[in-house]
Design an enzyme around this catalytic site. Structure first.
Site, short mmCIF file in Angstrom:
data_model
loop_
_atom_site.label_atom_id
_atom_site.label_comp_id
_atom_site.label_asym_id
_atom_site.label_seq_id
_atom_site.Cartn_x
_atom_site.Cartn_y
_atom_site.Cartn_z
N CYS A 73 0.75 -1.18 0.02
CA CYS A 73 0.22 -0.10 -0.11
C CYS A 73 0.90 1.21 0.00
CB CYS A 73 -0.84 -0.03 1.30
SG CYS A 73 -1.87 1.51 1.56
N CYS A 181 -1.13 3.70 -6.75
CA CYS A 181 -1.94 2.84 -5.56
C CYS A 181 -2.24 1.58 -5.98
CB CYS A 181 -3.34 3.63 -5.47
SG CYS A 181 -4.67 2.75 -4.44
N1 DGL Z 1 -3.88 0.39 -1.83
C1 DGL Z 1 -3.69 1.27 -1.28
C2 DGL Z 1 -2.55 2.27 -1.96
O1 DGL Z 1 -1.69 1.67 -2.53
C3 DGL Z 1 -4.93 2.25 -1.45
C4 DGL Z 1 -5.11 3.37 -0.38
C5 DGL Z 1 -6.60 3.32 0.40
O2 DGL Z 1 -6.78 2.39 0.91
O3 DGL Z 1 -6.96 4.64 0.21
O4 DGL Z 1 -2.30 3.49 -1.71
#
Ligand code: DGL
Length: 273
Positions: A73, A181
């Site tokens: 993430c 993301c």
């Molecule tokens: N998968 C997360 C990232 O890479 C998502 C962020 C979220 O939960 O807003 O930033």
């Protein structure tokens, strides 16, 4: 030879795209994916909240005896990566938008960096921009993670959102779009159809899996470099949300992520609570 599992963590389903690359690159390793679905999306929260959730996730994975953890993430890495790396002694691999490889691609034009507003706001990204941001245009994407979590990776609402987010930046030549993301990796087919054919889509998933591999080697933590026999390793799914509905959905997302990563069959999967 260390048979303990590797933990892979995200706010929700997005990190499953990283899990797929890890599963492909390290076929002998047991894997546990943890989604903090109870608190997703992180992008709308404060950095202090995300730090607390990331610490809690690391603790949950440590309780499962993980030997290394991937924060799959970008948002959690920006808000909490440095702090958790300092607080825990096991290898913790984080992520950042793949701006460097995108900037280094041949060709002319801007590099659009799609990410959560938090990722783009925090210092880690500003430092990255100073080094590799010559042609970069940050594109915060509020609402996109919610739509993906709801399973809408294509269709009218997604098209409308991509149009609103990206069309203003397509008036000038664009060389690449960075998927900053992990959720956005599920949009690869939709984005490829939406954008001009010359635009390359760049994500940091394979780089992250390689970074994990390097750290496991460095700390002598690899279990096996040979492909596991069918059923020879486990990939389990867990969520902070109660019940087993979300871990079951994760298995379906994982099949989709494997297809995107170009992997056919990855031994046995299961769920954990
Ligand atoms: N998968 C997360 C990232 O890479 C998502 C962020 C979220 O939960 O807003 O930033």
């Amino acid at each position: 030879m260390d048979a303990r599992p590797i933990g892979v963590f995200d706010s929700g389903f997005g990190g499953i795209t990283v899990l797929a690359e890890v599963a492909k690159l390290l076929p002998g390793e047991d894997l546990i994916f943890l989604g903090d679905n109870l608190h997703a999306p992180y992008g709308d929260r404060s950095p202090a909240e995300v730090l607390a959730y990331t610490r809690a996730a690391v603790d949950l994975l440590l309780a499962q005896d993980c030997k290394a953890i991937v924060i799959a993430c970008n948002t959690a890495t920006s808000a909490a990566g440095a702090a958790v790396r300092q607080a825990y002694s096991l290898p913790i691999i984080g992520m950042e938008p793949a701006l460097k490889p995108a900037e280094l691609l041949p060709g002319e034009g801007n590099v659009l960096v799609m990410a959560t507003a938090m990722t783009l706001r925090l210092e880690k990204f500003h430092l990255l921009m100073q080094r590799y941001g010559q042609h970069a245009i940050p594109v915060p994407c509020p609402g996109l993670v919610e739509l993906i979590e709801a399973g809408e990776v294509a269709g009218e609402r997604m098209q409308a959102m991509l149009h609103a987010l990206l069309s203003p930046h397509l008036k000038d030549p664009v060389k690449a779009v960075v998927l900053g993301c992990t959720h956005y990796v599920f949009l690869r087919p939709t984005l490829a159809a939406f954008l001009p054919g010359s635009v390359q889509l760049v994500d940091g998933n394979l780089g992250t899996a390689r970074q994990l591999q390097a750290q496991l080697m460095q700390h002598d933590l690899l279990r096996d470099t040979e492909p596991a026999a069918p059923g020879g390793r486990t990939i389990r799914f867990a969520s902070t949300a109660p019940g087993d509905a979300i871990p079951r959905r994760m298995e379906a997302w994982f099949a989709r992520a494997l297809a995107l990563a170009g992997a056919a069959c990855i031994s046995q999967t299961g769920t954990v609570q």
